[in-house]
Enzyme design. Structure first.
Site, PDB file in Angstrom:
ATOM      1  N   GLU A   1       0.816  -1.223   0.000  1.00  0.00           N
ATOM      2  CA  GLU A   1       0.000   0.000   0.000  1.00  0.00           C
ATOM      3  C   GLU A   1       0.848   1.270   0.000  1.00  0.00           C
ATOM      4  OE1 GLU A   1      -3.309  -1.833   3.061  1.00  0.00           O
ATOM      5  OE2 GLU A   1      -2.303   0.040   3.515  1.00  0.00           O
TER       6      GLU A   1
ATOM      7  N   CYS B   1       2.926   8.589   1.613  1.00  0.00           N
ATOM      8  CA  CYS B   1       3.278   7.629   2.658  1.00  0.00           C
ATOM      9  C   CYS B   1       3.557   6.293   1.964  1.00  0.00           C
ATOM     10  CB  CYS B   1       2.091   7.535   3.607  1.00  0.00           C
ATOM     11  SG  CYS B   1       2.262   6.277   4.846  1.00  0.00           S
TER      12      CYS B   1
ATOM     13  N   CYS C   1       5.321  -7.032   7.765  1.00  0.00           N
ATOM     14  CA  CYS C   1       6.293  -6.547   8.755  1.00  0.00           C
ATOM     15  C   CYS C   1       6.457  -7.628   9.815  1.00  0.00           C
ATOM     16  CB  CYS C   1       5.786  -5.254   9.395  1.00  0.00           C
ATOM     17  SG  CYS C   1       6.899  -4.623  10.679  1.00  0.00           S
TER      18      CYS C   1
ATOM     19  N   CYS D   1       3.315  -5.394  15.975  1.00  0.00           N
ATOM     20  CA  CYS D   1       2.672  -4.457  16.895  1.00  0.00           C
ATOM     21  C   CYS D   1       1.184  -4.781  16.921  1.00  0.00           C
ATOM     22  CB  CYS D   1       2.890  -3.012  16.451  1.00  0.00           C
ATOM     23  SG  CYS D   1       4.633  -2.581  16.376  1.00  0.00           S
TER      24      CYS D   1
ATOM     25  N   CYS E   1      -1.572  -2.829  14.831  1.00  0.00           N
ATOM     26  CA  CYS E   1      -1.240  -2.513  13.429  1.00  0.00           C
ATOM     27  C   CYS E   1      -1.682  -3.632  12.494  1.00  0.00           C
ATOM     28  CB  CYS E   1       0.270  -2.293  13.318  1.00  0.00           C
ATOM     29  SG  CYS E   1       0.856  -2.118  11.623  1.00  0.00           S
TER      30      CYS E   1
ATOM     31  N   CYS F   1      -1.721   1.947   8.208  1.00  0.00           N
ATOM     32  CA  CYS F   1      -0.982   1.043   7.338  1.00  0.00           C
ATOM     33  C   CYS F   1      -1.519  -0.382   7.414  1.00  0.00           C
ATOM     34  CB  CYS F   1       0.510   1.113   7.643  1.00  0.00           C
ATOM     35  SG  CYS F   1       1.039   0.301   9.126  1.00  0.00           S
TER      36      CYS F   1
HETATM   37  N1  SAH Z   1       7.347   0.310  11.024  1.00  0.00           N
HETATM   38  C1  SAH Z   1       7.523   1.714  11.098  1.00  0.00           C
HETATM   39  C2  SAH Z   1       6.882   2.470   9.957  1.00  0.00           C
HETATM   40  C3  SAH Z   1       5.561   1.967   9.466  1.00  0.00           C
HETATM   41  S1  SAH Z   1       4.233   2.038  10.645  1.00  0.00           S
HETATM   42  C4  SAH Z   1       7.016   2.243  12.416  1.00  0.00           C
HETATM   43  O1  SAH Z   1       6.392   1.484  13.162  1.00  0.00           O
HETATM   44  O2  SAH Z   1       7.306   3.387  12.710  1.00  0.00           O
HETATM   45  C5  SAH Z   1       3.840   3.766  10.525  1.00  0.00           C
HETATM   46  C6  SAH Z   1       3.048   4.352  11.649  1.00  0.00           C
HETATM   47  O3  SAH Z   1       1.704   3.859  11.648  1.00  0.00           O
HETATM   48  C7  SAH Z   1       3.633   4.059  13.038  1.00  0.00           C
HETATM   49  O4  SAH Z   1       3.858   5.291  13.701  1.00  0.00           O
HETATM   50  C8  SAH Z   1       2.544   3.233  13.685  1.00  0.00           C
HETATM   51  O5  SAH Z   1       2.563   3.434  15.085  1.00  0.00           O
HETATM   52  C9  SAH Z   1       1.288   3.732  12.976  1.00  0.00           C
HETATM   53  N2  SAH Z   1       0.144   2.824  13.061  1.00  0.00           N
HETATM   54  C10 SAH Z   1       0.136   1.502  12.917  1.00  0.00           C
HETATM   55  N3  SAH Z   1      -1.112   0.994  13.089  1.00  0.00           N
HETATM   56  C11 SAH Z   1      -1.917   2.047  13.354  1.00  0.00           C
HETATM   57  C12 SAH Z   1      -3.315   2.169  13.644  1.00  0.00           C
HETATM   58  N4  SAH Z   1      -4.120   1.117  13.698  1.00  0.00           N
HETATM   59  N5  SAH Z   1      -3.782   3.419  13.874  1.00  0.00           N
HETATM   60  C13 SAH Z   1      -2.965   4.497  13.826  1.00  0.00           C
HETATM   61  N6  SAH Z   1      -1.669   4.435  13.542  1.00  0.00           N
HETATM   62  C14 SAH Z   1      -1.131   3.218  13.327  1.00  0.00           C
HETATM   63 FE1  SF4 Z   2       5.592  -3.045  11.724  1.00  0.00          FE
HETATM   64 FE2  SF4 Z   2       3.172  -1.954  11.986  1.00  0.00          FE
HETATM   65 FE3  SF4 Z   2       4.792  -2.161  14.085  1.00  0.00          FE
HETATM   66 FE4  SF4 Z   2       5.392  -0.385  12.136  1.00  0.00          FE
HETATM   67  S1  SF4 Z   2       3.616  -0.329  13.492  1.00  0.00           S
HETATM   68  S2  SF4 Z   2       6.784  -1.850  13.174  1.00  0.00           S
HETATM   69  S3  SF4 Z   2       4.630  -1.554  10.358  1.00  0.00           S
HETATM   70  S4  SF4 Z   2       3.916  -3.888  12.933  1.00  0.00           S
END
Ligand code: SAH
Ligand code: SF4
Length: 357
Positions: A101, A114, A121, A125, A128, A341
């Site tokens: 995406e 973005c 990944c 997390c 996410c 994301c």
């Molecule tokens: N892996 C890297 C970059 C990609 S994620 C990182 O974690 O920084 C990019 C951003 O999206 C991160 O700041 C993450 O905390 C946020 N993100 C992920 N899932 C989300 C969600 N459900 N709602 C809002 N932000 C989210």
């Molecule tokens: Fe990976 Fe999503 Fe965590 Fe970023 S926020 S490190 S994309 S699992």
């Protein structure tokens, strides 16, 4: 097509080839070295989308390039646009069938792209959508760059900013991410200012030190999401390996070495990190470190991980607004199109499954 179904070897993209490598190839092919400059100009200044259209080159050189390389590896699988703010979200299919995406976000005079750095990944997390996929593979530099070129082509506008906040953890695909960023900021090529590219990491500490030591000119953001080790370990398993204090040491090392601010991203999650006490800890953090903090409400991915109520968010906001100007509370753009994301990917997979059954 399912990923890896085709046995045909995918051609490498010309966008994968750095300028230095291109110069070497031209020398090997006994072409004058200015051909490398002509190709760079065609790709990143004139933004040609087909090798056949690079008419500054002879037909025979174009044919030879065509035999080895391609220029387009991403095809559009789905696009959705927010009626509210124009945020556009692209789902691309890669040459091997995997999907990634990218998002375009409009904010005042800014047009932010973005982009993704990996398919999926590995860091899992909990809030996410990308984390649920696991890691399928790293993206090549060309696949990263092409997200930018294709979006620009489609909207007819250059990005003012690029953020590595799509799918994937950029620090775990370090070389390709940096090569793509270098290509996009080459003053004789695409020419974006390095400070307008932000690398966002969930806190992969060795990557942060390497980034600082190599004196990379790009901006750096850390997805902090909690200032409490116990909580952070629950929502971001990477925190078991890299505790918050060590992460903040790495952040300080970067700010001192680069002389720049660091940005912390903080996704507000109900029950985890959104009390007045959490707000107090965040304010304290900005006194400890040259930093700014972006607080963003979570896009709910499932019941357990959702944004706090409007009341709780207001309490959090008030505490911060009265005490720090370095902390910004933002509205998530494109809320209604699932712009966090990995969410469009997840939706697309769900639809496919329900069609099959
Ligand atoms: N892996 C890297 C970059 C990609 S994620 C990182 O974690 O920084 C990019 C951003 O999206 C991160 O700041 C993450 O905390 C946020 N993100 C992920 N899932 C989300 C969600 N459900 N709602 C809002 N932000 C989210
Ligand atoms: Fe990976 Fe999503 Fe965590 Fe970023 S926020 S490190 S994309 S699992």
């Amino acid at each position: 097509m399912n990923p890896n179904e085709s046995n045909a070897p995918a051609k490498k993209s010309l966008l994968d080839v750095s300028f230095d490598e291109l110069t070497r190839i031209m020398t090997d092919w006994e072409e004058p070295v200015f051909r490398a400059r002509q190709i760079r100009e065609a790709l990143y200044v004139q933004r040609r989308t087909r090798i056949a259209d690079i008419t500054t080159l002879s037909k025979s050189l174009r044919d030879r390039l065509n035999a080895h390389y391609t220029l387009r590896q991403l095809s559009l699988e789905a696009y959705i646009e927010s009626e509210k703010d124009g945020t556009g979200k692209y789902l691309w299919r890669l040459a091997d069938g995997y999907k990634i995406e990218s998002v375009v976000i409009y904010e005042g005079r800014r047009t932010t792209f973005c982009i993704s750095s990996q398919v999926g990944c590995p860091l899992d997390c909990k809030f996410c959508a990308t984390g649920k996929m696991g890691l399928l593979r790293n993206l090549t530099p060309g696949e990263i760059i092409e997200q930018v070129l294709q979006m620009e082509h489609r909207i007819g506008r250059r990005p003012t900013n690029i953020v590595y906040m799509g799918m994937g953890e950029p620090m775990l695909n370090y070389d390709s991410v940096m090569q793509a960023a270098e290509t996009l900021t080459d003053p004789d090529g695409y020419g974006l200012s390095p400070r307008r590219i932000t690398i966002s990491t969930s806190g992969v500490i060795p990557g942060i030190y390497r980034f600082a030591d190599e004196e990379r000119p790009f901006s750096l953001a850390i997805s902090l999401n909690s200032v409490d080790d116990d909580v952070r370990r629950q929502i971001m398993p990477i925190s078991k390996k890299y505790p918050i204090n060590d992460l903040l040491d790495a952040a300080r090392y970067y700010t001192e070495k680069s002389g720049r601010l660091i940005t912390f991203e903080y996704v507000l999650l109900d029950r985890f990190n959104s009390t007045r006490e959490d707000a107090r800890k965040l304010v304290k953090l900005t006194h400890r470190l040259r930093s700014k903090i972006n607080v963003i409400p979570c896009n709910a991915t499932d019941e357990a991980y959702r944004p706090p109520s409007a009341e709780k968010t207001a309490v959090f906001r008030e505490h911060i607004n009265e005490r720090s100007r370095r902390i910004t509370m933002r509205k998530r753009k494109g809320w209604e199109i699932q712009a966090a994301c990995g969410q469009l990917y997840a939706e697309n997979q769900r639809r496919k499954k329900s069609k099959k059954s």
